[in-house]
Design a protein around this motif. Structure first.
Motif, PDB file in Angstrom:
ATOM      1  N   ILE A  25       6.910   5.925  -6.458  1.00 17.87           N
ATOM      2  CA  ILE A  25       5.639   5.462  -7.071  1.00 17.87           C
ATOM      3  C   ILE A  25       5.313   3.876  -6.829  1.00 17.87           C
ATOM      4  CG2 ILE A  25       5.110   7.521  -8.430  1.00 17.87           C
ATOM      5  CD1 ILE A  25       5.511   5.584 -10.774  1.00 17.87           C
ATOM      6  N   GLY A  26       6.456   3.320  -6.298  1.00 15.04           N
ATOM      7  CA  GLY A  26       6.215   1.796  -6.251  1.00 15.04           C
ATOM      8  C   GLY A  26       7.460   1.012  -6.207  1.00 15.04           C
ATOM      9  N   CYS A  63      -0.657  11.649  -6.174  1.00 13.55           N
ATOM     10  CA  CYS A  63      -0.416  12.050  -4.663  1.00 13.55           C
ATOM     11  C   CYS A  63       0.918  12.549  -4.254  1.00 13.55           C
ATOM     12  CB  CYS A  63      -0.683  10.683  -4.156  1.00 13.55           C
ATOM     13  SG  CYS A  63      -2.145  10.267  -3.548  1.00 13.55           S
ATOM     14  N   GLU A  64       1.843  12.134  -5.137  1.00 14.05           N
ATOM     15  CA  GLU A  64       3.207  12.531  -4.876  1.00 14.05           C
ATOM     16  C   GLU A  64       3.457  14.149  -5.347  1.00 14.05           C
ATOM     17  OE1 GLU A  64       6.721  10.650  -3.897  1.00 14.05           O
ATOM     18  OE2 GLU A  64       4.853  10.568  -2.704  1.00 14.05           O
ATOM     19  N   ASP A  83      -0.984   7.321  -7.599  1.00 16.94           N
ATOM     20  CA  ASP A  83       0.477   7.319  -7.030  1.00 16.94           C
ATOM     21  C   ASP A  83       1.075   8.545  -7.514  1.00 16.94           C
ATOM     22  OD1 ASP A  83       0.070   5.206  -5.260  1.00 16.94           O
ATOM     23  OD2 ASP A  83       0.699   3.637  -7.047  1.00 16.94           O
ATOM     24  N   GLU A 106      -4.721   3.321 -10.551  1.00 18.29           N
ATOM     25  CA  GLU A 106      -4.035   3.549  -9.252  1.00 18.29           C
ATOM     26  C   GLU A 106      -2.644   4.015  -9.401  1.00 18.29           C
ATOM     27  OE1 GLU A 106      -4.050  -0.076  -7.348  1.00 18.29           O
ATOM     28  OE2 GLU A 106      -6.287  -0.245  -6.630  1.00 18.29           O
ATOM     29  N   TRP A 109       0.616  -0.906   0.019  1.00 21.15           N
ATOM     30  CA  TRP A 109       0.062  -0.099  -0.026  1.00 21.15           C
ATOM     31  C   TRP A 109       0.910   1.368  -0.002  1.00 21.15           C
ATOM     32  CZ3 TRP A 109      -5.116   0.697  -0.412  1.00 21.15           C
ATOM     33  CH2 TRP A 109      -6.009  -0.502  -0.502  1.00 21.15           C
ATOM     34  N   TYR A 110       0.459   2.144  -0.672  1.00 23.53           N
ATOM     35  CA  TYR A 110       0.972   3.404  -0.638  1.00 23.53           C
ATOM     36  C   TYR A 110       1.482   3.942   0.900  1.00 23.53           C
ATOM     37  CZ  TYR A 110       1.798   8.495  -1.414  1.00 23.53           C
ATOM     38  OH  TYR A 110       2.164   9.886  -1.486  1.00 23.53           O
ATOM     39  N   THR A 143       3.345  -0.758  -8.948  1.00 19.92           N
ATOM     40  CA  THR A 143       3.153   0.647  -8.417  1.00 19.92           C
ATOM     41  C   THR A 143       2.163   0.356  -7.080  1.00 19.92           C
ATOM     42  OG1 THR A 143       0.891   0.699  -9.587  1.00 19.92           O
ATOM     43  CG2 THR A 143       2.919   2.260 -10.350  1.00 19.92           C
ATOM     44  N   PHE A 144       2.396   1.287  -6.044  1.00 22.86           N
ATOM     45  CA  PHE A 144       1.640   0.976  -4.958  1.00 22.86           C
ATOM     46  C   PHE A 144       0.098   0.778  -5.138  1.00 22.86           C
ATOM     47  CE2 PHE A 144       5.407   3.786  -3.255  1.00 22.86           C
ATOM     48  CZ  PHE A 144       6.036   2.524  -2.635  1.00 22.86           C
ATOM     49  N   ASN A 168      -3.454   2.062  -4.218  1.00 21.98           N
ATOM     50  CA  ASN A 168      -3.859   3.301  -3.552  1.00 21.98           C
ATOM     51  C   ASN A 168      -5.324   3.436  -3.851  1.00 21.98           C
ATOM     52  OD1 ASN A 168      -3.532   5.930  -2.526  1.00 21.98           O
ATOM     53  ND2 ASN A 168      -1.628   6.281  -3.703  1.00 21.98           N
TER      54      ASN A 168
END
Length: 656
Positions: A248-249, A286-287, A283, A279, A231-232, A489-490, A492
């Motif tokens: 991002i992952g 969000c960053e 990611d 998703e 998870w993120y 990737t995470f 999210n």
């Protein structure tokens, strides 16, 4: 025992008896080992015979010595494509044999130690080649694990180096014989190697040596380490600069999946439905939204279905094709304005210092003193589900933007399911050097990843939508070895976007006056009223008080007689357009009202088809509208967009 007794006779045996069979078997097994011994015997016979011609001859001595040196050198040169051990062994054998031959030819084969050297040295060299041959056989050397496997896939002559073993990863260097293969042949053999090792197709990759077309290394990852969902974990650099990498992952070896925006250039995000593309976009957003010096323009045809939580944190959001069209036009106008500002403040390209108040005399638009100009944030122009925008507008609208935006401190992101030539122009695709490719159809991988990455073993088609979040990231600033390395990737969800938009609102800087002015000069109220447009609309609780008549019709007497026909009203004639044909003054007034109506609605790019409802409502015709568009263009009220039949309205709040 003969063939009739159940034991077949060995081909070539003198008889069908047991003795003949054994002798034939031993002879067949000995044949591969005879050449070294025959060579030693031949050198002895030739050396003894040559002494009859050249014994004691000084000239022959010089010639034979030079010949020995030349023959040894040729052997060493010819062995450059073989392994180092074989090359050295061959050169030593030729040097020893030619030295004995020279001595025997000049002094006689039975002079001094020459007979002993022949018997002991010759036998030793012959046996050394016999031993080498024995060790090369699969039965004795266990060759089936490396050379045997490569032989199955057509790479039998490839030389394998020492393997480097790491946790869940094996790297093996290879070299192909000169002129007998290339790295492309190795790429074609990767699926076969994966099948022989019983691992997934994209678990075997090759990394060609950039200095050689016949050398490189295999990478084998036997276990998929990305199956576990991560998870993120939260922003990697909360409140930091957009110039710092976005995390991002993770890659399959545990390294962070990082994207450095200023280096990565413009980005294409591609993946089929269910591949985890949304998703991955969350990611990235969000960053971006947790950095202090970035501002986002977002086009979202899905109207916030996936990215709606990011809307409050964006400087400008549009959700219709018309809105995307005017955002693109505003971006075209903002790029040169931002370039001019950066140049005036001595920035060759955007950097974090450009986002601060300009208190450095070295970065001043007033030479020799501090100018104190407000900083300019990095501009992220994000076009989600861009295929919808491209279908409604033009498949080439992003080309000029992509080619010029980087120097203006702007980052273009285009997200779509399939970047085929039918949806996006070749020039635009070439202007998007970075790509984040999730699972796709097999045939679509070529649209997102460079051919050298696919040749190295990258295969997003193997995932499809069965491995959400799995991806390949290709971008400048990332080690090329990682371009063909799978990552994930995470996991999210929109909750993270809501948190990032709310918690970092005080940290994010506002849009700079230069970009705002450029956007407003093109988009007018569509940009200046953008915050009101993005605010949630409150519905009326009681609809009983709404007027039943439009405000402009309040003073009309419904009992009054209709007016007589006016001059300028036309009569329908077969084969001609119908509708009123007002005079010049009324034409300008009516058309100006139409343009202002479009402005109020935020539609700043128009064409004849956009006026259909308007001309029908006013009893006018399409040719009349087309003529007025040309007049308005000549008067400066409209400007060209670069696409035939489309015009950009010059906002009334600015001089035409």
């Amino acid at each position: 025992m003969n063939e009739t007794d159940g034991v077949p006779a060995v081909p070539g045996a003198g008889n069908t008896g047991t003795g003949g069979t054994v002798r034939s078997y031993l002879l067949n097994r000995a044949k591969p080992h005879l050449p070294p011994w025959l060579t030693v015997g031949g050198v002895g016979v030739l050396g003894g015979s040559s002494s009859l011609l050249w014994s004691g001859s000084a000239a022959a001595g010089v010639g034979l010595t030079l010949s020995s040196v030349a023959l040894t050198g040729v052997t060493w040169w010819a062995g450059r494509a073989t392994s180092a051990q074989r090359r050295l062994h061959s050169a030593v054998t030729v040097a020893a044999g030619s030295a004995w031959f020279t001595a025997a030819a000049l002094a006689g084969p039975f002079t001094g130690p020459l007979p002993d050297l022949f018997l002991m040295g010759g036998a030793t060299l012959a046996l050394s080649w016999n031993v080498r041959l024995v060790l090369r056989t699969p039965e004795a050397a266990g060759e089936g694990s490396d050379k045997g496997l490569l032989a199955k896939v057509g790479l039998a002559k490839a030389q394998i180096g020492a393997a480097k073993v790491e946790p869940n990863k094996v790297t093996v260097p290879y070299a192909l014989p000169a002129g007998e293969g290339t790295n492309q042949d190795v790429s074609k053999a990767l699926p076969g190697i994966a099948a022989a090792l019983d691992v997934p197709v994209n678990a075997v990759r090759n990394r060609p040596d950039p200095e050689s077309a016949a050398r490189g290394s295999f990478t084998i990852v036997p276990k998929d380490m990305l199956r576990e969902i991560i998870w993120y974990p939260g922003p990697s650099s909360p409140g930091g600069s957009i110039a710092e990498p976005l995390v991002i992952g993770v890659y399959e070896d545990g390294r962070q999946l990082q994207l450095t925006i200023p280096e990565a250039l413009h980005l294409l995000i591609m993946g089929m439905t269910g591949s985890g593309k949304t998703e991955g976009a969350i990611d990235v957003l969000c960053e971006v939204l947790t950095r202090r010096d970035a501002a986002v323009w977002l086009s979202d045809p899905k109207r916030g279905q996936d990215l709606g939580e990011a809307f409050p944190a964006c400087d400008w959001v549009v959700d219709t094709p018309a809105g995307a069209e005017i955002m693109i036009e505003a971006l075209k106008a903002a790029i040169p304005a931002r370039q001019k500002w950066l140049g005036a403040h001595a920035y060759r390209s955007w950097e974090p210092a450009a986002a601060e108040v300009q208190n450095d005399p070295a970065h001043s638009c007033q030479k020799g003193q501090v100018c104190g100009c407000p900083g300019m944030p990095y501009l992220v122009a994000w076009f989600e589900e861009a295929a919808n925008t491209l279908r409604a507008i033009d498949d080439d609208v992003f080309t000029g933007i992509a080619q010029e935006a980087r120097s203006a401190g702007a980052w273009l992101v285009i997200s779509m399911q399939r970047a085929s030539g039918y949806q996006i122009s070749t020039d635009t695709r070439a202007s998007l050097p970075a790509s984040l490719c999730f699972g796709v159809e097999e045939k679509d991988a070529q649209f997102a990843l460079p051919s050298e990455v696919l040749d190295a073993g990258a295969n997003p088609g193997a995932w499809g939508n069965k491995r959400p979040g799995y991806n390949y990231l290709v971008a400048k600033g990332i080690d090329e070895e990682l371009w063909s390395t799978p990552a994930r990737t995470f996991r999210n969800d929109p909750v993270a976007l809501t948190w990032a938009a709310r918690e970092f609102a005080p940290t994010r800087m506002a849009m700079d006056p230069i970009t705002e002015a450029a956007a407003a000069s093109v988009a007018g109220r569509a940009y200046t009223d953008r915050q009101a447009d993005q605010a949630p609309v409150e519905e009326e609780e009681d609809m009983q008080h709404e007027p039943l008549v439009d405000p402009e019709d309040v003073d009309i007497d419904p009992e009054a007689e209709l007016p007589e026909a006016e001059q300028g009203d036309d009569v329908p004639i077969f084969g001609q357009d119908t509708g009123r044909k007002p005079g010049p003054e009324e034409s300008r007034r009516l058309f100006e009202e139409a343009l202002r109506e479009f402005e109020r609605n935020g539609q700043m790019v128009v064409g004849p088809k956009d006026f259909r409802e308007w001309w029908e409502r006013n009893n006018l015709s399409r040719p009349w509208v087309s003529a007025r568009l040309v007049e308005a263009y000549k008067e400066g009220r409209l400007q060209e967009t670069g696409k035939t039949g489309r015009w950009r309205i010059v906002p009334a709040l600015t001089p035409a």
